[in-house]
Write an enzyme that holds these catalytic residues in place. Sequence first.
Site, PDB file in Angstrom:
ATOM      1  N   ARG A 236     103.555 -50.323   6.788  1.00 44.08           N
ATOM      2  CA  ARG A 236     102.681 -51.093   5.890  1.00 44.08           C
ATOM      3  C   ARG A 236     102.848 -52.575   6.242  1.00 44.08           C
ATOM      4  O   ARG A 236     103.693 -53.283   5.704  1.00 44.08           O
ATOM      5  CB  ARG A 236     103.084 -50.821   4.434  1.00 44.08           C
ATOM      6  CG  ARG A 236     102.310 -51.618   3.407  1.00 44.08           C
ATOM      7  CD  ARG A 236     100.862 -51.214   3.297  1.00 44.08           C
ATOM      8  NE  ARG A 236     100.702 -49.826   2.868  1.00 44.08           N
ATOM      9  CZ  ARG A 236      99.588 -49.124   3.075  1.00 44.08           C
ATOM     10  NH1 ARG A 236      98.547 -49.662   3.712  1.00 44.08           N
ATOM     11  NH2 ARG A 236      99.515 -47.868   2.671  1.00 44.08           N
TER      12      ARG A 236
ATOM     13  N   ARG B  69      99.021 -44.209  14.809  1.00 47.83           N
ATOM     14  CA  ARG B  69     100.033 -44.935  14.027  1.00 47.83           C
ATOM     15  C   ARG B  69     101.129 -44.004  13.519  1.00 47.83           C
ATOM     16  O   ARG B  69     102.107 -44.471  12.952  1.00 47.83           O
ATOM     17  CB  ARG B  69      99.364 -45.707  12.873  1.00 47.83           C
ATOM     18  CG  ARG B  69      98.697 -44.838  11.830  1.00 47.83           C
ATOM     19  CD  ARG B  69      98.159 -45.662  10.667  1.00 47.83           C
ATOM     20  NE  ARG B  69      97.667 -44.819   9.580  1.00 47.83           N
ATOM     21  CZ  ARG B  69      97.403 -45.255   8.368  1.00 47.83           C
ATOM     22  NH1 ARG B  69      97.549 -46.514   8.058  1.00 47.83           N
ATOM     23  NH2 ARG B  69      96.954 -44.427   7.441  1.00 47.83           N
TER      24      ARG B  69
ATOM     25  N   HIS C 190      94.634 -52.912  13.011  1.00 47.97           N
ATOM     26  CA  HIS C 190      94.709 -53.112  11.546  1.00 47.97           C
ATOM     27  C   HIS C 190      95.650 -54.283  11.246  1.00 47.97           C
ATOM     28  O   HIS C 190      96.753 -54.114  10.720  1.00 47.97           O
ATOM     29  CB  HIS C 190      95.225 -51.817  10.910  1.00 47.97           C
ATOM     30  CG  HIS C 190      94.955 -51.693   9.451  1.00 47.97           C
ATOM     31  ND1 HIS C 190      95.326 -52.645   8.543  1.00 47.97           N
ATOM     32  CD2 HIS C 190      94.342 -50.711   8.745  1.00 47.97           C
ATOM     33  CE1 HIS C 190      94.959 -52.242   7.332  1.00 47.97           C
ATOM     34  NE2 HIS C 190      94.352 -51.078   7.428  1.00 47.97           N
TER      35      HIS C 190
ATOM     36  N   GLU D 125      90.530 -56.912  10.541  1.00 44.57           N
ATOM     37  CA  GLU D 125      90.799 -55.803  11.462  1.00 44.57           C
ATOM     38  C   GLU D 125      89.637 -55.620  12.435  1.00 44.57           C
ATOM     39  O   GLU D 125      88.616 -55.049  12.081  1.00 44.57           O
ATOM     40  CB  GLU D 125      90.989 -54.522  10.637  1.00 44.57           C
ATOM     41  CG  GLU D 125      91.914 -54.702   9.447  1.00 44.57           C
ATOM     42  CD  GLU D 125      91.772 -53.580   8.402  1.00 44.57           C
ATOM     43  OE1 GLU D 125      91.343 -52.464   8.740  1.00 44.57           O
ATOM     44  OE2 GLU D 125      92.080 -53.843   7.231  1.00 44.57           O
TER      45      GLU D 125
HETATM   46  O1  LIG Z   1      96.682 -47.079   3.195  1.00 47.09           O
HETATM   47  P1  LIG Z   1      96.149 -47.055   4.611  1.00 47.09           P
HETATM   48  O2  LIG Z   1      95.826 -45.671   5.094  1.00 47.09           O
HETATM   49  O3  LIG Z   1      97.060 -47.794   5.550  1.00 47.09           O
HETATM   50  O4  LIG Z   1      94.789 -47.846   4.591  1.00 47.09           O
HETATM   51  C1  LIG Z   1      94.720 -49.130   4.122  1.00 47.09           C
HETATM   52  C2  LIG Z   1      93.294 -49.644   4.137  1.00 47.09           C
HETATM   53  O5  LIG Z   1      92.881 -49.790   5.470  1.00 47.09           O
HETATM   54  C3  LIG Z   1      91.631 -50.454   5.613  1.00 47.09           C
HETATM   55  O6  LIG Z   1      91.337 -50.558   6.977  1.00 47.09           O
HETATM   56  C4  LIG Z   1      90.555 -49.639   4.941  1.00 47.09           C
HETATM   57  O7  LIG Z   1      89.323 -50.339   5.022  1.00 47.09           O
HETATM   58  C5  LIG Z   1      90.912 -49.392   3.483  1.00 47.09           C
HETATM   59  O8  LIG Z   1      89.935 -48.548   2.903  1.00 47.09           O
HETATM   60  C6  LIG Z   1      92.297 -48.776   3.388  1.00 47.09           C
HETATM   61  O9  LIG Z   1      92.659 -48.664   2.021  1.00 47.09           O
END
Ligand SMILES: O=P(O)(O)OC[C@H]1O[C@@H](O)[C@H](O)[C@@H](O)[C@@H]1O
Length: 297
Positions: free
Chosen positions: A57, A86, A159, A264
């Site tokens: 995260r 990932r 991301h 992203e």
């Molecule tokens: O919780 P994750 O799977 O890492 O995703 C986080 C976010 O990632 C973003 O790229 C998406 O647009 C969101 O919809 C999503 O909530």
Amino acid sequence: MPVRETEREVVLTHPTDDTTSVHILKYGATVYSWKLKSEEQLWLSTAAKLDGSKPVRGGIPLVFPVFGKNETDEYLSKLPQHGLARNSTWEFLGQTKENPPTAQFGLKPEISNPELTKLWPMDFLLILTVELGPDYLKTAIEVENTSSSKELKFNWLFHTYFRIEDIEGTMVSNLAGMKVYDQLLKESYVDKHPVVTFNEETDVIYQNVSPERAIQIVDKGVQIHTLKRYNLPDTVVWNPWVEKSRGMADFEPKTGYQQMICIEPGHVHDFVTLAPGKKWDAYQLLCKEELKYQAIQ
Ligand SMILES: O=P(O)(O)OC[C@H]1O[C@@H](O)[C@H](O)[C@@H](O)[C@@H]1O
């Protein structure tokens, strides 16, 4: 030592400035820290798992072969949100350049998360190249369809979680006039605002953003991050705000949404389709540049 490898990660340090470094976890080939002259540029949750038990995260998780949760494709729909890159441990392929220090990581089905390749039985080779400049970080991806008979259909996205001071004083520029799909409202519209500002949960996909446009993150009038892209036409802008952060166990502190913004770059509005034996490549470049307002064409 410009490149240091441990069991868990690879660290690049700039040869002319040891306060500039990048940490790449082999799990997900996830950049989880980029320090420029001692200052951290990326946001990382204090509850992020760095032990391979779940995607990181924060930092720069890699999204492949599907962005979000697909509901229509026979195979991609079986994969979890954001695919399998990932959630797989990549192979460190070594250092390819001394200065700027550059390292490569590879992923193919044989070493990918086996639970997930079972669901998406495709042939592919991914090569991620991480280049640490004195004042920039470049992450480049090459996707090869290694099948001799089947097409490869995929999304790609970096991301990237940028570290910021205060979300309510932050603006994102140079997306004005773009078509945008709002993932929360499930609606498309043209964004006519001169800059993007934040005062609630935001989850939008800008489409066909010209590669000429440098996307800039501006804090109280000062440019703090500039994002350049090659071959990545879409840009997702995401901030989970209060409620969504509360619901994510690995999102800490709960006020952390104030210090992060995800910008992203990806190819996510539609799929890239690669014929057998063909390759596709793209990159993002994170740097600092003077504030430049690019007019709507
Ligand atoms: O919780 P994750 O799977 O890492 O995703 C986080 C976010 O990632 C973003 O790229 C998406 O647009 C969101 O919809 C999503 O909530």
